[in-house]
Design a protein around this motif. Structure first.
Motif, PDB file in Angstrom:
ATOM      1  N   ALA A 103     -53.299 -33.180  63.961  1.00  0.00           N
ATOM      2  CA  ALA A 103     -52.510 -33.977  63.019  1.00  0.00           C
ATOM      3  C   ALA A 103     -52.950 -33.694  61.583  1.00  0.00           C
ATOM      4  CB  ALA A 103     -52.655 -35.458  63.341  1.00  0.00           C
ATOM      5  N   ARG A 104     -54.234 -33.491  61.375  1.00  0.00           N
ATOM      6  CA  ARG A 104     -54.748 -33.197  60.036  1.00  0.00           C
ATOM      7  C   ARG A 104     -54.372 -31.788  59.584  1.00  0.00           C
ATOM      8  NH1 ARG A 104     -60.263 -32.835  61.099  1.00  0.00           N
ATOM      9  NH2 ARG A 104     -59.774 -30.669  61.605  1.00  0.00           N
ATOM     10  N   ASP A 105     -54.504 -30.816  60.478  1.00  0.00           N
ATOM     11  CA  ASP A 105     -54.349 -29.420  60.098  1.00  0.00           C
ATOM     12  C   ASP A 105     -52.912 -28.914  60.150  1.00  0.00           C
ATOM     13  OD1 ASP A 105     -57.102 -29.398  59.845  1.00  0.00           O
ATOM     14  OD2 ASP A 105     -57.435 -28.582  61.857  1.00  0.00           O
ATOM     15  N   VAL A 166     -51.443 -41.370  61.781  1.00  0.00           N
ATOM     16  CA  VAL A 166     -51.920 -40.441  60.760  1.00  0.00           C
ATOM     17  C   VAL A 166     -50.758 -39.850  59.970  1.00  0.00           C
ATOM     18  CG1 VAL A 166     -53.011 -38.184  60.399  1.00  0.00           C
ATOM     19  CG2 VAL A 166     -54.065 -39.845  61.931  1.00  0.00           C
ATOM     20  N   LEU A 167     -49.648 -39.590  60.649  1.00  0.00           N
ATOM     21  CA  LEU A 167     -48.538 -38.849  60.050  1.00  0.00           C
ATOM     22  C   LEU A 167     -47.407 -39.740  59.553  1.00  0.00           C
ATOM     23  CD1 LEU A 167     -48.328 -35.993  62.704  1.00  0.00           C
ATOM     24  CD2 LEU A 167     -49.423 -35.911  60.458  1.00  0.00           C
ATOM     25  N   LEU A 168     -47.531 -41.046  59.653  1.00  0.00           N
ATOM     26  CA  LEU A 168     -46.454 -41.950  59.295  1.00  0.00           C
ATOM     27  C   LEU A 168     -46.102 -41.793  57.815  1.00  0.00           C
ATOM     28  CD1 LEU A 168     -44.670 -44.201  60.496  1.00  0.00           C
ATOM     29  CD2 LEU A 168     -46.356 -45.836  59.609  1.00  0.00           C
ATOM     30  N   MET A 175     -57.641 -41.115  58.818  1.00  0.00           N
ATOM     31  CA  MET A 175     -58.049 -40.557  60.101  1.00  0.00           C
ATOM     32  C   MET A 175     -59.416 -41.085  60.544  1.00  0.00           C
ATOM     33  SD  MET A 175     -58.160 -36.597  61.319  1.00  0.00           S
ATOM     34  CE  MET A 175     -56.407 -36.493  61.001  1.00  0.00           C
ATOM     35  N   ALA A 176     -60.327 -41.257  59.591  1.00  0.00           N
ATOM     36  CA  ALA A 176     -61.658 -41.749  59.952  1.00  0.00           C
ATOM     37  C   ALA A 176     -61.580 -43.145  60.559  1.00  0.00           C
ATOM     38  CB  ALA A 176     -62.570 -41.752  58.728  1.00  0.00           C
ATOM     39  N   ARG A 177     -60.668 -43.974  60.052  1.00  0.00           N
ATOM     40  CA  ARG A 177     -60.501 -45.321  60.596  1.00  0.00           C
ATOM     41  C   ARG A 177     -59.979 -45.275  62.027  1.00  0.00           C
ATOM     42  NH1 ARG A 177     -62.718 -49.926  60.109  1.00  0.00           N
ATOM     43  NH2 ARG A 177     -62.916 -49.488  62.327  1.00  0.00           N
ATOM     44  N   LEU A 178     -59.002 -44.414  62.257  1.00  0.00           N
ATOM     45  CA  LEU A 178     -58.439 -44.278  63.605  1.00  0.00           C
ATOM     46  C   LEU A 178     -59.482 -43.715  64.564  1.00  0.00           C
ATOM     47  CD1 LEU A 178     -54.970 -42.921  62.533  1.00  0.00           C
ATOM     48  CD2 LEU A 178     -55.365 -45.081  63.722  1.00  0.00           C
ATOM     49  N   ARG A 179     -60.240 -42.730  64.097  1.00  0.00           N
ATOM     50  CA  ARG A 179     -61.317 -42.175  64.931  1.00  0.00           C
ATOM     51  C   ARG A 179     -62.305 -43.275  65.290  1.00  0.00           C
ATOM     52  NH1 ARG A 179     -66.591 -39.661  64.731  1.00  0.00           N
ATOM     53  NH2 ARG A 179     -66.629 -37.672  65.895  1.00  0.00           N
ATOM     54  N   ALA A 180     -62.656 -44.092  64.306  1.00  0.00           N
ATOM     55  CA  ALA A 180     -63.610 -45.166  64.552  1.00  0.00           C
ATOM     56  C   ALA A 180     -63.094 -46.136  65.610  1.00  0.00           C
ATOM     57  CB  ALA A 180     -63.899 -45.908  63.249  1.00  0.00           C
ATOM     58  N   GLU A 181     -61.810 -46.477  65.537  1.00  0.00           N
ATOM     59  CA  GLU A 181     -61.233 -47.396  66.510  1.00  0.00           C
ATOM     60  C   GLU A 181     -61.278 -46.805  67.921  1.00  0.00           C
ATOM     61  OE1 GLU A 181     -60.171 -50.472  66.154  1.00  0.00           O
ATOM     62  OE2 GLU A 181     -60.621 -50.545  64.013  1.00  0.00           O
ATOM     63  N   LEU A 182     -60.921 -45.532  68.040  1.00  0.00           N
ATOM     64  CA  LEU A 182     -60.941 -44.882  69.355  1.00  0.00           C
ATOM     65  C   LEU A 182     -62.366 -44.764  69.888  1.00  0.00           C
ATOM     66  CD1 LEU A 182     -58.280 -42.103  68.744  1.00  0.00           C
ATOM     67  CD2 LEU A 182     -58.100 -43.969  70.392  1.00  0.00           C
ATOM     68  N   PHE A 183     -63.294 -44.400  69.024  1.00  0.00           N
ATOM     69  CA  PHE A 183     -64.677 -44.260  69.472  1.00  0.00           C
ATOM     70  C   PHE A 183     -65.252 -45.605  69.898  1.00  0.00           C
ATOM     71  CE2 PHE A 183     -66.792 -40.053  68.313  1.00  0.00           C
ATOM     72  CZ  PHE A 183     -65.617 -39.340  68.488  1.00  0.00           C
ATOM     73  N   VAL A 194     -67.089 -33.975  66.511  1.00  0.00           N
ATOM     74  CA  VAL A 194     -67.203 -33.362  65.178  1.00  0.00           C
ATOM     75  C   VAL A 194     -66.977 -34.469  64.147  1.00  0.00           C
ATOM     76  CG1 VAL A 194     -66.396 -31.535  63.646  1.00  0.00           C
ATOM     77  CG2 VAL A 194     -66.230 -31.237  66.128  1.00  0.00           C
ATOM     78  N   PRO A 195     -68.006 -35.258  63.857  1.00  0.00           N
ATOM     79  CA  PRO A 195     -67.816 -36.399  62.956  1.00  0.00           C
ATOM     80  C   PRO A 195     -67.473 -35.941  61.544  1.00  0.00           C
ATOM     81  CG  PRO A 195     -70.147 -36.063  63.431  1.00  0.00           C
ATOM     82  CD  PRO A 195     -69.395 -35.146  64.330  1.00  0.00           C
ATOM     83  N   PRO A 196     -66.581 -36.676  60.872  1.00  0.00           N
ATOM     84  CA  PRO A 196     -66.288 -36.346  59.472  1.00  0.00           C
ATOM     85  C   PRO A 196     -67.479 -36.679  58.591  1.00  0.00           C
ATOM     86  CG  PRO A 196     -65.195 -38.382  60.121  1.00  0.00           C
ATOM     87  CD  PRO A 196     -65.810 -37.815  61.368  1.00  0.00           C
ATOM     88  N   ASP A 197     -67.469 -36.138  57.383  1.00  0.00           N
ATOM     89  CA  ASP A 197     -68.549 -36.417  56.442  1.00  0.00           C
ATOM     90  C   ASP A 197     -68.555 -37.897  56.084  1.00  0.00           C
ATOM     91  OD1 ASP A 197     -69.215 -33.739  56.417  1.00  0.00           O
ATOM     92  OD2 ASP A 197     -67.958 -33.292  54.675  1.00  0.00           O
ATOM     93  N   GLY A 198     -69.737 -38.411  55.830  1.00  0.00           N
ATOM     94  CA  GLY A 198     -69.855 -39.801  55.415  1.00  0.00           C
ATOM     95  C   GLY A 198     -70.137 -40.735  56.575  1.00  0.00           C
TER      96      GLY A 198
END
Length: 210
Positions: A103-105, A166-168, A175-183, A194-198
């Motif tokens: 979705a990002r790329d 992400v694409l709405l 994306m980091a927020r969505l990743r956090a929710e899923l994790f 592959v965690p994002p920076d920060g």
């Protein structure tokens, strides 16, 4: 000159189909869905226009198969990259990051794909989709699911929902927020995959396992 064997003909057909799928991904990402014709795809793939109709009933079905192939290969590469691991939690983290990464790329391609699924034609079941499903189901099994037949469709739905968020247009979710929710839902440490920076965007994550 002796006629080609059945196995050779089958391999040639497979390669032609693969070229069509690859060309579809390239062209839709470059030009968009409406601006890409079946003739354009055949030309980019170096195949006869009639082969497109032979393999696929229409452009929408071709695009879904092409994106499912891309997702399958992307997910497979993420799961099998070095260092190789059999740890189910790490593999699930890699799977989540791989799909969010698409979705990002490739936002135009994935937005077009998701829009197509929501249209009247709906979800196309094809060999590429089946390979993707097998990888996701195997990931759920290795994660330790006691009921993969229930948990796999749920994971698929959560990933699809995250990609849409992400694409709405006009109101994308970070994306980091969505990743956090899923994790957090799957009890995965932020450091897996592959965690994002920060730092993670709020919430409490499990401590890394020793």
């Amino acid at each position: 000159m002796s006629p080609r064997s059945a196995s050779v003909n089958e391999e040639l057909r497979r390669r032609s189909r693969e070229r069509l799928l690859h060309a579809t991904v390239e062209l839709v990402a470059e030009r968009g869905y409406e601006a890409t014709t079946l003739g354009d795809i055949a030309d980019r793939a170096g195949t006869a226009r009639g082969l497109v109709s032979y393999y696929f009933p229409g452009k929408r079905q071709l695009l879904q198969s092409a994106v499912h192939r891309l997702m399958h290969h992307t997910l497979e590469a993420a799961l099998e990259r070095e260092p190789r691991t059999e740890d189910g939690r790490e593999r699930l983290a890699r799977a989540i990051d791989a799909i969010l990464g698409l979705a990002r790329d490739r936002p135009r391609l994935m937005r077009t794909h998701m829009a197509g699924i929501l249209q009247a034609e709906g979800f196309v079941r094809c060999s590429e989709q089946q390979r993707l499903a097998e990888l996701l189901r195997e990931t759920v099994v290795r994660y330790g699911s006691p009921d993969p037949d229930t948990d796999y469709p749920l994971l698929r739905a959560l990933l699809m929902g995250a990609v849409v968020a992400v694409l709405l247009p006009g109101a994308p979710m970070p994306m980091a927020r969505l990743r956090a929710e899923l994790f957090q839902r799957y009890g995965l440490e932020w450091e897996l995959g592959v965690p994002p920076d920060g730092e993670p965007p709020g919430g409490t994550f499990p401590s890394p396992r020793q």
